[in-house]
Motif scaffolding. Structure first.
Motif, mmCIF file in Angstrom:
data_model
loop_
_atom_site.group_PDB
_atom_site.id
_atom_site.type_symbol
_atom_site.label_atom_id
_atom_site.label_comp_id
_atom_site.label_asym_id
_atom_site.label_seq_id
_atom_site.Cartn_x
_atom_site.Cartn_y
_atom_site.Cartn_z
ATOM 1 N N ARG A 21 0.829 -1.203 0.000
ATOM 2 C CA ARG A 21 0.000 0.000 0.000
ATOM 3 C C ARG A 21 0.862 1.250 0.000
ATOM 4 O O ARG A 21 0.558 2.230 -0.692
ATOM 5 C CB ARG A 21 -0.908 0.000 1.230
ATOM 6 C CG ARG A 21 -2.093 -0.908 1.048
ATOM 7 C CD ARG A 21 -2.946 -0.940 2.293
ATOM 8 N NE ARG A 21 -3.993 -1.936 2.136
ATOM 9 C CZ ARG A 21 -4.744 -2.377 3.127
ATOM 10 N NH1 ARG A 21 -4.549 -1.920 4.361
ATOM 11 N NH2 ARG A 21 -5.671 -3.275 2.914
ATOM 12 N N ASP A 29 3.131 -8.656 -7.028
ATOM 13 C CA ASP A 29 3.815 -7.367 -6.866
ATOM 14 C C ASP A 29 3.471 -6.415 -8.014
ATOM 15 O O ASP A 29 4.175 -5.432 -8.233
ATOM 16 C CB ASP A 29 5.330 -7.578 -6.784
ATOM 17 C CG ASP A 29 5.896 -8.144 -8.072
ATOM 18 O OD1 ASP A 29 5.125 -8.745 -8.840
ATOM 19 O OD2 ASP A 29 7.109 -7.992 -8.318
ATOM 20 N N ASP A 30 2.404 -6.726 -8.746
ATOM 21 C CA ASP A 30 1.934 -5.903 -9.866
ATOM 22 C C ASP A 30 2.883 -5.900 -11.050
ATOM 23 O O ASP A 30 2.800 -5.035 -11.906
ATOM 24 C CB ASP A 30 1.660 -4.451 -9.435
ATOM 25 C CG ASP A 30 0.502 -4.366 -8.472
ATOM 26 O OD1 ASP A 30 -0.387 -5.232 -8.572
ATOM 27 O OD2 ASP A 30 0.488 -3.467 -7.623
ATOM 28 N N ARG A 77 0.489 -2.363 -16.093
ATOM 29 C CA ARG A 77 -0.950 -2.099 -16.034
ATOM 30 C C ARG A 77 -1.543 -2.027 -17.441
ATOM 31 O O ARG A 77 -2.606 -2.585 -17.713
ATOM 32 C CB ARG A 77 -1.201 -0.781 -15.300
ATOM 33 C CG ARG A 77 -1.857 -0.970 -13.943
ATOM 34 C CD ARG A 77 -2.250 0.366 -13.380
ATOM 35 N NE ARG A 77 -1.100 1.268 -13.322
ATOM 36 C CZ ARG A 77 -0.445 1.563 -12.211
ATOM 37 N NH1 ARG A 77 -0.809 1.042 -11.076
ATOM 38 N NH2 ARG A 77 0.589 2.377 -12.213
ATOM 39 N N LEU A 82 8.874 -14.077 -9.219
ATOM 40 C CA LEU A 82 9.358 -13.888 -7.853
ATOM 41 C C LEU A 82 8.215 -13.855 -6.840
ATOM 42 O O LEU A 82 8.420 -14.113 -5.667
ATOM 43 C CB LEU A 82 10.140 -12.567 -7.749
ATOM 44 C CG LEU A 82 11.493 -12.518 -8.434
ATOM 45 C CD1 LEU A 82 12.072 -11.121 -8.352
ATOM 46 C CD2 LEU A 82 12.451 -13.514 -7.813
ATOM 47 N N PHE A 83 7.033 -13.504 -7.320
ATOM 48 C CA PHE A 83 5.893 -13.371 -6.416
ATOM 49 C C PHE A 83 4.765 -14.306 -6.854
ATOM 50 O O PHE A 83 4.759 -14.768 -8.002
ATOM 51 C CB PHE A 83 5.382 -11.921 -6.414
ATOM 52 C CG PHE A 83 6.261 -11.000 -5.621
ATOM 53 C CD1 PHE A 83 5.944 -10.706 -4.307
ATOM 54 C CD2 PHE A 83 7.407 -10.458 -6.176
ATOM 55 C CE1 PHE A 83 6.757 -9.875 -3.560
ATOM 56 C CE2 PHE A 83 8.223 -9.624 -5.432
ATOM 57 C CZ PHE A 83 7.894 -9.329 -4.120
ATOM 58 N N PRO A 84 3.839 -14.610 -5.946
ATOM 59 C CA PRO A 84 2.727 -15.496 -6.313
ATOM 60 C C PRO A 84 1.971 -14.978 -7.537
ATOM 61 O O PRO A 84 1.847 -13.770 -7.735
ATOM 62 C CB PRO A 84 1.828 -15.447 -5.067
ATOM 63 C CG PRO A 84 2.714 -15.077 -3.951
ATOM 64 C CD PRO A 84 3.777 -14.202 -4.534
ATOM 65 N N GLU A 135 -11.663 -4.047 4.637
ATOM 66 C CA GLU A 135 -10.377 -3.561 4.121
ATOM 67 C C GLU A 135 -10.487 -2.901 2.742
ATOM 68 O O GLU A 135 -9.701 -2.036 2.401
ATOM 69 C CB GLU A 135 -9.405 -4.739 3.986
ATOM 70 C CG GLU A 135 -8.788 -5.222 5.268
ATOM 71 C CD GLU A 135 -7.567 -4.427 5.649
ATOM 72 O OE1 GLU A 135 -7.149 -3.544 4.890
ATOM 73 O OE2 GLU A 135 -7.030 -4.690 6.738
ATOM 74 N N HIS A 194 5.193 -20.407 -7.387
ATOM 75 C CA HIS A 194 4.992 -19.299 -8.329
ATOM 76 C C HIS A 194 5.266 -19.706 -9.773
ATOM 77 O O HIS A 194 5.337 -18.861 -10.642
ATOM 78 C CB HIS A 194 5.871 -18.062 -8.016
ATOM 79 C CG HIS A 194 6.056 -17.791 -6.572
ATOM 80 N ND1 HIS A 194 5.057 -17.970 -5.663
ATOM 81 C CD2 HIS A 194 7.122 -17.335 -5.868
ATOM 82 C CE1 HIS A 194 5.498 -17.659 -4.458
ATOM 83 N NE2 HIS A 194 6.743 -17.277 -4.543
ATOM 84 N N ARG A 250 3.887 1.580 -1.207
ATOM 85 C CA ARG A 250 4.487 1.766 -2.527
ATOM 86 C C ARG A 250 3.450 2.249 -3.536
ATOM 87 O O ARG A 250 3.702 3.163 -4.323
ATOM 88 C CB ARG A 250 5.105 0.445 -3.004
ATOM 89 C CG ARG A 250 5.983 0.628 -4.218
ATOM 90 C CD ARG A 250 6.401 -0.671 -4.813
ATOM 91 N NE ARG A 250 5.237 -1.477 -5.148
ATOM 92 C CZ ARG A 250 5.315 -2.671 -5.719
ATOM 93 N NH1 ARG A 250 6.484 -3.192 -5.981
ATOM 94 N NH2 ARG A 250 4.211 -3.344 -6.003
ATOM 95 N N GLN A 265 8.832 -11.891 0.622
ATOM 96 C CA GLN A 265 8.339 -12.995 -0.192
ATOM 97 C C GLN A 265 9.292 -14.188 -0.121
ATOM 98 O O GLN A 265 8.867 -15.331 -0.038
ATOM 99 C CB GLN A 265 8.135 -12.536 -1.636
ATOM 100 C CG GLN A 265 7.519 -13.583 -2.542
ATOM 101 C CD GLN A 265 6.142 -14.043 -2.070
ATOM 102 O OE1 GLN A 265 5.303 -13.225 -1.704
ATOM 103 N NE2 GLN A 265 5.923 -15.347 -2.030
#
Lengths: 197, 655
Positions: A65, B577-578, B600, B556-558, B85, B536, A67, A179
């Motif tokens: 959030r 991590d987008d 994006r 590196l990320f899920p 949330e 991953h 970042r 991670q």
């Protein structure tokens, strides 16, 4: 600020404070992440892997959030910019035909100044209020009070801030570290029973 | 006419997980409301004897619940508000469990206070909200629309906690808040009502720096109208409300972190900690007056000191997650003072606090025993006959050992089949309607006798996911079924002959998800299967050719989302991590890796995304009888409302 080829000078007024929301939010998210990590006794021993995974999830959520606040400036409508506290933060006060927005985009601090002109009630122009955007272009229209206004000129200034770059790199590195810790613990999860641990 | 879809969920023997993140007791002391990390709310009956029993699970939020609060004058309308949330807010009627109003606002609230001033305000009143944004939002309790904000002229910041002070003496209301930076601010509520209706800015009346961070609670003593209790994570302080001068600071010992507190009587405080303990203090006068100046010139502020009367405790907390606690003092019959707590395991604990707490004769603190404690699982255990596990009848019970736990399931409506993957690696295929009937009704015998079932053996580890390709594309063979396990082995079955057609060994982590490429994406005329693994990595399988096309292992990320680019033959993998990885399917090479804005844009350019929702709502061990496509469709026209669990339903019918 340029306007009709004349220079206008404004300063931040001193009786009120305005904070760049993105920076404050990012800082608060980071301090929440630090709080999550620090709010246990120094001698505390983690008992399960699941516990560490959950903690890492909570920390990573806050870091992400933080970042995202720096990488994604808010998309505001023109009335939202007009209503924001920043508009009233200047001495002398901004003339009614100027709007100002300040935001962070990645490692840049951006200042946009919108010069407005009123649309005549009998104008043949088709009035279509602009939606939310980070940067509105000339021709964007909106309604403010009883008036219909149109953006005639947009001025944008950007300035690279080196420490923002550092901050973004640190966010990326810290998220990767979290991670990696999660991945290492997950490897052992096959040795635990499969039930939700 | 829109057709009504009735979703039926059978929970089995194990209660759904409900990690409590927020808890409250309604004003009539009849209902406990808990909000969970999973997003559901649970309503619990609270009997006059302080016995707890779960009543209803409310489905409405798709993210963790952050706070709960009263949303109406409770005696007129039994409504509460919940916030999540992701900015969702729901108003619920706790009598019938219905969602009265819902809204999604771009704000994450951490606390809500209901405020109504009948002789000055129209409508149902305000919800004063604070959270991960500057200052205080005023939200209409009826429509959930943002009415206005209370703004700070000095150091605007996020607000941690707040309380409404109603002074009997002057009949004026104030809002007291503490910001994350430790700034105490006061807004005049009564006077601001007019300004808010006229949309004028409302600035704080007073502010003061409290010199401590991580404020958890602020409470006004209504008994003396003089003291102010402020609880921080490492200390709690008492201030004089008249001039905000500090009267007392008590620092935490033994590494405990304070989580909240309440003034329970004049000069009597209740303070609780994150690990579920609580302490009742009597404030005693030290005999020193505030006006005395010690020799060093410093103002001596500490005129009172705390004396510990009683304490409460819970069993050793296995996990380091904070308890959420609260205190309620009922002014009507039966006059209970109740301290309540909820924890990550879903357990609720109540303590009946005596009207006059006293220490032991020797002056040492007395321990107040737990009055009641209860979990969802207790309800399930109480009515075990109804909530039998589907698989009980086929594989388990033989030796009286634990039955196989179902770890994945797939419903095939066209064949009326329910496919269940089990922890021990077996896959059971049974008739879905029969199984549902037997589960809903009293029917162990029904299943045992009449339902034919098949057992497929091929996996050596628990089955983590299932896919019936024909259900997604009618062109694929009706007999094919794909299953993945914890050992990253994927098996292609013929469910009619019960034979293994092929085994793929992916040499990766447990397979978490099996997806199929969309109709328009084909490789030499065939659709392909995508396996997402928990390390991953992503693998593409070609069923017709019985071969693995691609093993993408660089993430590196899920993996959060899979997209297909039919023209270029790309597989687009979006990570948590987008960032985005673009793989060329034919060659198996990584084309590009993008982050930020470019990532994006790439994601937005192909619309047929396959979102990987973690199935957190339902634990892996529960049996769900929902058709996948129904589940996806219903998310757009999501109906909010109560879903009583069978076990819980039986509870009410027993009466």
């Amino acid at each position: 600020m340029p306007r009709n080829n004349q220079l206008l000078h404004f300063a931040f007024r001193e009786d009120k404070q305005w904070k760049l929301q993105q920076i404050q939010d990012a800082r608060n998210h980071v301090s929440q992440a630090i709080y999550l990590l620090a709010n246990r006794d120094e001698s505390y021993q983690f008992k399960t892997g699941a516990e560490v995974l959950k903690l890492m999830d909570a920390v990573m959520l806050q870091l992400t959030r933080a970042r995202n606040r720096l990488t994604t400036p808010a998309t505001l409508t023109l009335p939202e910019i007009a209503a924001s506290g920043l508009t009233r933060m200047f001495a002398p006060a901004l003339p009614s035909d100027l709007l100002v927005n300040v935001y962070i985009n990645l490692n840049k601090l951006c200042l946009t100044v919108y010069q407005l002109h009123a649309l005549q009630p009998n104008s043949t122009k088709n009035f279509r209020p602009a939606g939310g955007a980070v940067l509105h272009g000339p021709g964007a229209m909106f309604e403010w009070g009883s008036q219909r206004l149109e953006v005639s000129h947009v001025h944008k200034v950007e300035c690279v801030i080196p420490w923002l770059n550092d901050a973004l790199v640190y966010f990326t590195v810290s998220l990767q570290l979290c991670q990696q810790l999660k991945d290492k613990i997950s490897v052992f999860s096959s040795y635990w029973s499969y039930r939700p641990f | 006419m829109r057709t009504l879809l009735q979703a039926v969920a059978l929970w089995g023997k194990k209660a759904p997980s409900h990690s409590i993140t927020a808890i409250m007791i309604t004003d009539d002391q009849r209902t406990i409301v808990t909000g969970s990390q999973e997003g559901q709310l649970c309503l619990w009956n609270l009997s006059p004897e302080l016995k707890i029993s779960a009543k209803e699970l409310l489905f409405g939020h798709s993210a963790s619940v952050t706070c709960l609060a009263k949303a109406r004058d409770f005696s007129k309308q039994p409504c509460i508000v919940s916030a999540a949330e992701n900015g969702e807010m729901c108003v619920w009627n706790v009598m019938n469990g219905q969602c009265v109003e819902k809204a999604i606002l771009p704000y994450r609230h951490t606390a809500i206070c209901y405020y109504h001033c009948s002789f000055r305000m129209m409508g149902e009143g305000w919800l004063l909200c604070c959270g991960e944004y500057q200052d205080i939002l005023v939200i209409d309790a009826n429509t959930l629309a943002v009415v206005h904000t209370f703004t700070s002229s000095l150091s605007p910041d996020w607000i941690n906690c707040m309380c409404i002070v109603h002074s009997m003496r002057i009949q004026e209301d104030s809002l007291l808040v503490v910001s994350v930076a430790g700034e105490l601010k006061v807004w005049d509520l009564s006077l601001s009502i007019n300004s808010i209706q006229e949309k004028q800015d409302v600035y704080e009346k007073e502010s003061k720096f409290l010199e401590s961070l991580n404020c958890q609670t602020i409470r006004f003593c209504t008994y003396t109208e003089r003291l102010l209790l402020v609880v921080f994570s490492k200390c709690w302080k008492v201030y004089d409300y008249c001039d905000f001068s500090l009267l007392l600071t008590e620092v935490s010992r033994n590494g405990q972190f304070f989580a909240g507190g309440e003034v329970i009587a004049a000069h009597r405080l209740l303070i609780w900690t994150e690990d579920g303990h609580s302490y009742i203090y009597q404030l005693l006068n030290s005999g020193l007056s505030k006006s005395i100046y010690p020799a060093d010139g410093r103002v001596l502020k500490e005129t009172i000191y705390p004396h510990l009367l009683c304490s409460t405790s819970v069993q050793e907390n296995k996990q380091s997650f904070p308890f959420v606690m609260g205190y309620m003092n009922e002014r009507k019959e039966p006059f209970y003072k109740v301290l309540f707590s909820g924890d990550v395991s879903g357990r609720i604990t109540l303590w009946h606090i005596p009207d006059v707490p006293v220490s032991k004769f020797d002056g040492s603190p007395r321990e107040i025993p737990i009055t009641t404690t209860w979990t969802l699982q207790d309800n399930f255990d109480k009515h075990h006959t109804v909530s039998q596990s589907l698989t009980d009848h086929f594989c388990g019970v033989k030796d009286g050992t634990e039955t196989a736990v179902v770890t994945s399931s797939e419903y095939v409506p066209s064949l009326d089949k329910l496919i269940c993957g089990c922890e021990d690696g077996t896959i059971i295929i049974t008739q879905a309607l029969n199984a549902a009937k037997a589960g809903l009704l009293e029917g162990g015998s029904l299943l045992k006798d009449s339902s034919p079932h098949k057992v497929l053996k091929g996996h050596h580890q628990s089955v983590t996911c299932l896919l019936y390709p024909h259900g997604l594309s009618s062109k694929l063979d009706q007999s094919w079924m794909v299953s993945g396990d914890r050992d990253s082995c994927v098996i292609l079955w013929d469910i009619f002959t019960e034979k293994i057609l092929h085994k793929f060994f992916l040499e990766a982590g447990p397979v978490t998800r099996l997806l199929m490429s969309p109709e328009k994406f084909r490789l030499r005329g065939d659709q392909i299967i995508c396996c997402v693994c928990s390390d991953h990595s992503v693998a593409l399988l070609h069923l017709e050719g019985k071969r693995c096309l691609l093993r993408a292992r660089k993430h590196l990320f899920p993996v959060r989302m899979i997209k297909w680019h039919p023209v270029e033959n790309f597989l687009i993998v979006a990570c948590a991590d987008d960032s985005v990885y673009i793989w060329e399917i034919e060659t198996g090479t990584l084309e590009r890796h993008e982050t930020g804005e470019r990532a994006r844009i790439i994601l937005n350019c192909c619309d047929d995304s396959q979102l990987l929702k973690p199935e957190s709502v339902l634990p892996a061990a529960s049996e769900t009888h929902k058709h996948k496509s129904i589940e996806q469709k219903s998310s757009s026209s999501y109906q909010l409302g109560p879903i009583p669990c069978p076990a819980l339903k039986a509870e009410s019918s027993c009466k």
